[in-house]
Design an enzyme around this catalytic site. Structure first.
Site, short mmCIF file in Angstrom:
data_model
loop_
_atom_site.label_atom_id
_atom_site.label_comp_id
_atom_site.label_asym_id
_atom_site.label_seq_id
_atom_site.Cartn_x
_atom_site.Cartn_y
_atom_site.Cartn_z
N TYR A 94 0.84 -1.18 0.00
CA TYR A 94 0.00 0.00 0.00
C TYR A 94 0.88 1.24 0.00
O TYR A 94 1.78 1.37 0.83
CB TYR A 94 -0.90 -0.03 1.24
CG TYR A 94 -1.71 1.22 1.44
CD1 TYR A 94 -2.85 1.45 0.65
CD2 TYR A 94 -1.35 2.16 2.39
CE1 TYR A 94 -3.59 2.61 0.83
CE2 TYR A 94 -2.09 3.32 2.57
CZ TYR A 94 -3.22 3.53 1.77
OH TYR A 94 -3.95 4.68 1.94
N TYR A 104 11.84 20.76 -6.84
CA TYR A 104 12.33 19.61 -7.60
C TYR A 104 11.21 18.89 -8.34
O TYR A 104 11.39 17.80 -8.85
CB TYR A 104 13.05 18.65 -6.65
CG TYR A 104 14.16 19.32 -5.89
CD1 TYR A 104 15.44 19.36 -6.41
CD2 TYR A 104 13.90 19.96 -4.67
CE1 TYR A 104 16.46 20.01 -5.72
CE2 TYR A 104 14.90 20.61 -3.99
CZ TYR A 104 16.19 20.63 -4.51
OH TYR A 104 17.18 21.28 -3.84
N HIS A 132 -4.88 5.11 -1.81
CA HIS A 132 -6.06 5.98 -1.82
C HIS A 132 -5.69 7.33 -2.40
O HIS A 132 -4.61 7.84 -2.12
CB HIS A 132 -6.58 6.19 -0.39
CG HIS A 132 -7.12 4.94 0.23
ND1 HIS A 132 -6.54 4.33 1.32
CD2 HIS A 132 -8.20 4.18 -0.08
CE1 HIS A 132 -7.22 3.25 1.64
NE2 HIS A 132 -8.24 3.13 0.81
N SER A 139 -4.53 15.62 -10.68
CA SER A 139 -3.17 15.38 -11.16
C SER A 139 -2.63 14.07 -10.62
O SER A 139 -1.92 13.34 -11.33
CB SER A 139 -2.26 16.56 -10.80
OG SER A 139 -2.27 16.75 -9.41
#
Lengths: 181, 823
Positions: A94, A104, A132, A139
């Site tokens: 997970y 960066y 999740h 995005s």
């Protein structure tokens, strides 16, 4: 572990990074250990909407195998943290967080981290990865889809401290992807 | 002792004989208890047997029953004044009780009765060299050599003295080696050859040294060989040959900047301050740049040029030198350029270079005058360097601006917090500096350096217990903090100073005392090396060690500890009665506490050799009790060793003067005043020291002076020297102090010393004036950021003499905005 002093991070301003052309960066990976976990904590503290509890970090230290730190010329610029978990009776990994420091971003570091984690999971005979994502986070959804994750479910009222509170469960099947990629 | 066993046990039956041999074996194996048991058994049958009595004493001594041991050996000696063993053991006991002079006498007595005894001679020799009795040592080693010329180490040891004799000895040694067809190992041959070459060099016979160094097959250490060849050729004036060998040296170690400085010296450029005209700079650049092409991977040549070049030549070199490091992200870049800050113009150029790179990175992600796109870490490190730059300039506001920006940019870099902590520390906020350093430490718990420095920051903020806990994280598991047996002197000094600040004079003294002990220990430790170095043929390193040991009190931690002890004991001296009243009940209840009793019991059970693990007085109660009897003596006893070794360290000299005066050491005090006047005429304490001394001298009668300096000639010289210092009547001294102030109105440290002098030495109390000059100094001093500490001392002084300090405090708060001293 007390929270990092607020005053230490003076002059904090949040600004969107300008889009720029991609410079190919030489990213090295390192392990998350009980000695450097505080660096990881600062990374999350300043860059994620959720402030994780001490308990989160304590559990993390006991389950470090699939977490990775990203270094650019010895500077820690990002990290992925994962844990082994049970999902519908299967052993899965997970993904808890992927964090990249603002200056960066847009250098493809997150992709590199995720690819590295996928490789490590495959080596560790993990068949599936999941995570999740907040339903409004377009995005992030795009990012994971690009890396072969698929929406498996939608959970209502998953978050207690974020709005919207709904989230998607994303899953990537490693057996398929290793053959298809 | 075994060689004489047969003789010693001539009257014994076989049972005692075997007990005796066993006793010796037990002792050699450090089984002292068993050895002692055998001794007792023998003594039942032969109660007066001198060798057994001596062995019993030796064992007792090793078992820390020192007083008994002494009584015992004295009894044995009394019965057998002509027994060399008893004298030998008597000497050993004295030596182990740090009484080398008595030990030497005892050994000499032992030799009266057995003049060729090798063990005694060896021990005597060791002691003589330890005491730096070179003549005695040479004679002892000669005797050993004569009786055992086949042992190589005896040749080496005898060779250890002044030039010509040593050479002769080494030549004869070579002969015996040839006769015996014996060959030395390569490194042994190397050491001896280098030593011989050094002797030739010291005698000024450079050509002989060169001939020797050039012989094939003698030296394996090529670096030393080439270096020595170059040095000798240079001294002979043969430049070409010197350069040739320096270049050989560069092939082996191009990273050593000294090689380049030596090359420049051969070319005639040996300015100690590295200052040259621009013409010379161009020539130097030409010379060095040849090597830049030959050794492109190193950077030492560039660093040499950065040190020497100025103006545009410097700017160009700096750009070229720093560019790869900027791109790579090398944190020590600026620390490494620290020298630059001694030159204003170069500092300015460095600043311009940094700022133009920063600007260029902000605008287009490239370095100044460059096209290549850089990644974000380049910008990060530029911010970091710029912060450091302003930190060196003590412009704390600018430094903080850049370091905060850097932390905001990439908050995961430990070095950033380190620099931010340093800035706050210097700016005067130790508490917050310590918090920041703790943050840095937590970011990498495996870093021992961060751990140690963070402990230091904690101590500076007077959190000694937390510091101890932090330091303890790197002790071996299950062990307590082991700073004392590790001789970690910086830690002890810091803790001592913190306790001094907190007014805990007992623990302050205890911590400074550790350093006193370490120094003794380090000096003691060389005892083992006198023979070891001979056995390993490492003569050159051995002489370096002797020199180091001779200057042991030059060590900066010794200097700090001496200053610490003086400060502490002066404080204690002032409040002695009060402190004594307070201390006695504390002392009694400590001695009666279960904690203390338990500790003593446990220590008695252990038989460890370590002085610090066996400390019966870890909290300094006994030490402090003694100190309260005569604090000035405690300060004097240690500090005088340091002061006499460091005539150039102004703070020690100035601090010693009141101590000398209290001890009635007029001559020493005068010497210190003269040392200060000659070496440090601008030091703020120089004049006040002279005033203090003058007042004292003038207050003495001729008779009292005679008592202090009994030697008539010396007293006469002292009087002349005193007069040579200048007028010493009260009014002249007052004028001098006024004059000095007027020359230094913009220096807070001078103002502080002026106030002290006027109030303490002249008993004046013009408080309004004092506050005014103090405020003026803060207003006018452009380098005031260097002086938080001095400004804080001035505040304390003003408060102490009852001056109104309101305005001064306000001014100080305004000037030192980050400091906590003026809250």
């Amino acid at each position: 572990m007390p929270a990092p002093e607020a005053r230490i991070f003076e002059n904090i301003k949040t600004e969107k990074p300008a889009t720029r052309k991609l410079l190919e960066l030489d990213i090295k990976f390192g392990d998350l250990t009980d000695k450097n976990v505080e660096q990881f904590r600062i990374l999350n503290y300043l860059n994620l909407p959720v402030i994780y509890s001490e308990d989160f970090y304590r559990r993390l230290i006991n389950n470090l195998r699939y977490s990775k730190l990203a270094y650019l010329k010895d500077v820690l610029v990002g990290a992925i943290s994962c844990k082994e978990d049970d999902y519908e009776g299967e052993r899965v990994v997970y993904i808890m967080t992927i964090t990249i420091l603002k200056p960066y971003r847009r250098y493809g570091i997150a992709s590199k981290l995720l690819e590295q984690a996928v490789k490590d999971c495959a080596k560790g005979n993990i068949k599936k990865m999941n995570l999740h994502v907040q339903s409004s986070n377009q995005s992030a959804l795009e990012f994971y889809k690009k890396h072969g994750f698929e929406i498996a479910a939608k959970l209502d009222d998953y978050y207690t401290d974020l709005q919207p509170a709904d989230c998607y469960v994303l899953v990537k099947n490693l057996e398929q992807s290793t053959t298809s990629q | 002792m075994s060689s004489s066993t047969a003789l010693a046990t001539a009257n014994f039956k076989s049972k005692e004989k075997s007990l005796f041999t066993q006793m010796l074996n037990f002792y050699d194996n450090k089984q002292f208890k068993q050895s002692l048991r055998n001794a007792d058994q023998i003594l039942e049958k032969h109660p007066d047997h001198p060798e057994t009595l001596a062995m019993k004493a030796l064992n007792m001594n090793s078992l820390k029953r020192k007083i008994e041991a002494f009584e015992f050996i004295k009894k044995a000696l009394f019965k057998n004044l002509s027994n060399f063993t008893c004298w030998h053991v008597y000497g050993i006991l004295h030596r182990s009780n740090k009484n080398p002079d008595e030990a030497r006498k005892a050994y000499l007595n032992a030799l009266k009765y057995d003049k060729d005894n090798q063990n005694v001679l060896r021990d005597l020799g060791q002691l003589q060299i330890q005491l730096r009795d070179y003549e005695g040592y040479a004679e002892t080693r000669r005797q050993i050599l004569v009786s055992k010329p086949t042992v190589n180490i005896n040749w080496m040891a005898y060779a250890c003295h002044k030039c010509e004799r040593a050479l002769e000895v080494l030549e004869s040694f070579d002969k015996t080696l040839k006769e015996n067809k014996e060959k030395l190992k390569n490194h042994e041959r190397t050491e001896i050859t280098l030593f011989k070459a050094k002797l030739f060099e010291e005698m000024g016979d450079y050509q002989k040294a060169i001939n020797l160094l050039q012989k094939k097959g003698l030296i394996v250490d090529q670096i030393s060989k080439f270096r020595k060849l170059a040095e000798n050729y240079q001294k002979l004036g043969n430049k070409d040959k010197a350069l040739e060998h320096l270049e050989d040296l560069l092939e082996l170690s191009s990273a050593n900047t000294n090689n380049y400085y030596q090359i420049l010296a051969v070319h005639g450029y040996s300015n100690k301050e590295f200052k040259y005209s621009s013409e010379d700079q161009l020539k130097i650049k030409e010379i060095i740049e040849v090597y830049e092409n030959r050794f492109p991977r190193g950077n030492s040549h560039q660093r040499v040029l950065l040190k020497i070049l100025t103006g545009e030549l410097f700017r160009e070199k700096l750009y070229q030198y720093s560019k790869p490091y900027l791109i790579k992200g090398v944190p020590p870049l600026i620390v490494d350029l620290k020298d630059v800050y001694q030159d204003k113009e170069k500092t300015q150029i460095l600043e311009e270079t940094l700022l133009s790179h920063l600007k260029s990175m902000e605008e287009k992600n490239t370095l100044f005058n460059d096209e290549q796109e850089q990644d974000p870490t380049v910008y990060l490190w530029l911010l970091y360097y710029t912060a450091q730059h302003y930190y060196y300039l003590r412009d704390y506001n600018q430094a903080l601006k850049y370091i905060n920006e850097a932390i905001n940019h990439t908050p995961t870099v430990i070095d950033l917090y380190v620099v931010k902590a340093k800035i706050y520390k210097r700016a005067g906020d130790r508490e917050y500096a310590s918090k920041l350093y703790e943050e840095a430490r937590k970011l990498d718990l495996a870093d021992r350096y961060l751990n140690a420095v963070s402990s230091r920051y904690l101590i500076r903020a007077d959190h000694v217990e937390e510091a101890e806990e932090t330091m303890g994280q790197f002790s071996k598991e299950g062990q307590e903090l082991n700073v004392h047996d590790m001789q970690c002197m910086w830690y002890e000094n810091e803790v001592g100073l913190s306790y001094l600040r907190q007014g805990n004079y007992r623990l302050a003294l205890k911590n400074f005392n550790y350093i006193e002990k370490h120094m003794e220990q380090v000096f003691e430790d060389q005892l083992d090396f006198h023979l070891y170095a001979m056995r390993k043929y490492t003569l050159n390193a051995y002489f370096q060690m002797l020199e180091m040991e001779d200057n042991i009190y030059k060590n900066k931690n010794a200097v700090r500890a001496a200053i610490g002890i003086i400060k502490t004991m002066k404080k204690v001296d002032k409040i002695r009665e009060e402190e004594q009243k307070k201390f006695q009940p504390e002392f009694d209840s400590y001695k009666a506490s279960t904690e203390y009793i338990k500790m003593c019991e446990e220590l008695k059970k252990r038989d460890e050799d370590d002085e610090f693990k066996n400390d019966f007085d870890p909290k300094g109660y006994d030490l402090y009790q003694k100190a309260l009897q005569d604090p000035i003596k405690v300060a004097y006893d240690f500090a005088v060793l340091v002061a006499s070794c460091n005539p150039e360290v102004k703070e020690v000299q100035a601090k010693m003067i009141p101590i000398y005066l209290r001890k009635n050491k007029l001559l020493e005090a005068l010497k210190a005043v003269i040392a200060l006047t000659e070496r440090h005429p601008t030091y703020e304490k120089t004049l006040s020291s002279r005033i203090r001394f003058s007042q004292h001298w003038n207050s003495l009668t001729e008779e009292q002076r005679k008592q202090a300096i009994p030697d008539e000639k010396l007293l006469k010289v002292a009087s002349q020297e005193f007069e040579a210092l200048g007028a010493s009547d009260e009014q002249s001294l007052k004028n001098l102090s006024e004059e000095l102030l007027n020359q230094n109105l913009d220096k807070i440290e001078h103002v502080h010393e002026y106030i002290k002098t006027r109030t303490v030495l002249f008993k004046e109390n013009d408080t309004a004036k004092y506050e005014k000059v103090a405020i003026d100094a803060l207003t006018n001093d452009l380098r005031r950021n260097f002086k938080v500490h001095n400004a804080a001392n001035t505040l304390k002084r003003l408060t102490k003499i009852g001056a109104s300090d309101v305005q001064y405090r306000q001014k100080a708060q305004e000037v030192f905005i980050h400091a906590r001293h003026f809250d």
